[in-house]
Design an enzyme around this catalytic site. Structure first.
Site, mmCIF file in Angstrom:
data_model
loop_
_atom_site.group_PDB
_atom_site.id
_atom_site.type_symbol
_atom_site.label_atom_id
_atom_site.label_comp_id
_atom_site.label_asym_id
_atom_site.label_seq_id
_atom_site.Cartn_x
_atom_site.Cartn_y
_atom_site.Cartn_z
ATOM 1 N NE ARG A 103 -48.453 -55.754 27.314
ATOM 2 C CZ ARG A 103 -47.614 -55.723 28.347
ATOM 3 N NH1 ARG A 103 -47.960 -56.243 29.498
ATOM 4 N NH2 ARG A 103 -46.428 -55.178 28.218
ATOM 5 C CG ASN A 157 -34.587 -55.499 30.977
ATOM 6 O OD1 ASN A 157 -34.978 -56.543 30.435
ATOM 7 N ND2 ASN A 157 -35.409 -54.538 31.361
ATOM 8 N NE ARG A 196 -38.074 -56.729 34.098
ATOM 9 C CZ ARG A 196 -38.863 -55.742 33.743
ATOM 10 N NH1 ARG A 196 -38.393 -54.730 33.064
ATOM 11 N NH2 ARG A 196 -40.126 -55.755 34.081
#
Ligand code: AMP
Length: 404
Positions: free
Chosen positions: A246, A11, A96
């Site tokens: 967010r 990742n 990923r």
């Protein structure tokens, strides 16, 4: 050909690189994992752990992702702490990959043609894709004989119909620039769907699920008969739910208002991605759900509002998705918050009674997943199911490499 056994999962983020090494032959056993953070600095932080031994950490110099990966692979073959006699034992590497656009609908072995298609997708993920691709390039050098497989965050959502995945703006913006909803966290939603089907003793094709991946980044997927019908994230992972930092969904004119107030695109990007959500609303200088629930419990009004807003948005989607897929068999909680924060889950579960989903308070407060959080008379079950994106990437990589 011998069946692939050792699968390395990578990742690779903008300033970090994480890996997990699995042995498929030993029942998907995790042999080792590690990470390098603050890549590009002289004081990068490296952590390595063999199997279930305590992890070791040290400060290293890693000027780029290739240097970070080299340091991590040295740990893998270290005579004392390693788990491999040679890097040649790695049979395949799963990466990923943030974005597969509309091209990649499933995990894909990377060849030069696939690589050039991945590079063409950089505009859809300008922050993550260069780092994801950099991870592949570093592996091609360090493991010259091993196949690399891209596992996409977007792929599982590729089954959404056009009227769900397209935005109500003129078609040319989709046709010219690929602007539409893609959805993310697909690997997690996919894993959780399969694990929930197993838990219920049913086939994914016979189930209607609403999977809620609630962590620092959060998304919900409506999954009908094994296929995603809708999901909350959009062109980017900014859309949908209220997250750690967010904002999730907004009136798009908020952005226009900020532009007219004189903010630049980068400033607005930073505001909405890094300073909003629980951090922006909670008023306690933290977007961590543990801090939010603790402060809400103490009666801090802004933290109470942040928690209520977070739950309100989740239930709004669960209700809509439940209607659209013709009634869900189960609402499934996963991710750091979904798996661990019983207080946050309770805020959601308390609002689901009208769907026929009744909270089992004792189970919610005390049990760890996989388990039911709803009472037996519920018409819609609530379940907590731990996710494991790395293992899913390893399994998908194994499938791709085995079928070649
Ligand atoms: P993730 O992005 O999936 O790692 O999730 C991070 C979020 O999970 C943070 O908001 C944490 O507060 C929350 N979280 C992680 N562990 C716990 C825990 N034991 N109890 C409550 N919340 C937790």
């Amino acid at each position: 050909m011998k069946s692939p056994d050792k699968i390395l999962v990578i990742n690779s983020g903008s300033s970090s690189l994480k890996f997990t090494l699995y042995s498929i032959a030993q029942g998907n056993r995790r042999l080792a994992n590690g990470l390098v953070e603050r890549i590009g600095t002289a004081s990068a932080n490296m952590a390595y752990r063999r199997d279930d031994e305590p992890k070791s950490e040290r400060i290293v110099s890693a000027e780029d992702h290739a240097a970070a990966l080299k340091l991590l692979t040295e740990c893998l073959v270290d005579p004392e702490r390693g788990v491999l006699a040679s890097l040649d034992e790695v049979d395949a590497i799963g990466h990923r990959m943030l974005h597969g656009g509309e091209i990649f609908k499933a995990a894909t072995a990377i060849d030069p043609d696939v690589m050039s298609k991945l590079k063409a997708l950089v505009p859809l993920g300008p922050l993550h894709m260069p780092a994801n691709i950099g991870g592949v390039e570093a592996c091609e050098k360090i493991f010259p004989g091993a196949p690399n497989v891209a596992v996409f965050d977007t792929a599982f959502h590729q089954t959404m119909p056009d009227h769900v995945s397209h935005y109500a703006i003129p078609n040319e913006y989709y046709e010219k620039y690929g602007i539409r909803k893609y959805g993310f966290h697909g690997t997690s939603h996919h894993f959780v769907m399969l694990a929930t089907a197993e838990f219920l003793g049913r086939k994914p094709e016979d189930l209607k699920l609403i999977t809620c991946h609630l962590g620092n980044g959060s998304s919900i997927a409506a999954i009908k008969n094994g296929k995603v019908y809708d999901t909350t994230m959009g062109l980017t992972p900014l859309a949908g739910l209220v997250m750690g930092t967010r904002c999730g969904n907004l009136d798009p004119a908020v952005v226009l208002t900020l532009v007219r107030l004189g903010m630049s695109a980068d400033e607005i990007d930073n505001l909405l991605n890094k300073k909003s959500g629980l951090l922006g609303v909670g008023g306690i200088n933290s977007g961590d759900m543990r801090d939010i629930v603790n402060n809400a419990a103490k009666g801090v009004k802004s933290a109470e509002t942040a928690l209520a807003m977070w739950a309100h948005r989740i239930v709004l989607f669960i209700g809509g998705y439940s209607t659209l897929i013709g009634g869900a068999d189960a609402v499934v909680f996963t991710g750091g918050i979904g798996e661990n924060s019983f207080q946050a889950r309770e805020c959601v579960l308390n609002l689901l009674a009208s769907l026929g989903c009744y909270i089992d308070r004792e189970a919610n407060n005390t049990r760890r997943g996989p388990c039911y959080l709803s009472t037996p008379e519920s018409k819609v079950a609530a379940i907590v199911m731990p996710t494991d994106e790395e293992l899913m990437i390893a399994k998908e990589t194994f499938e791709v490499v085995s079928s070649r």
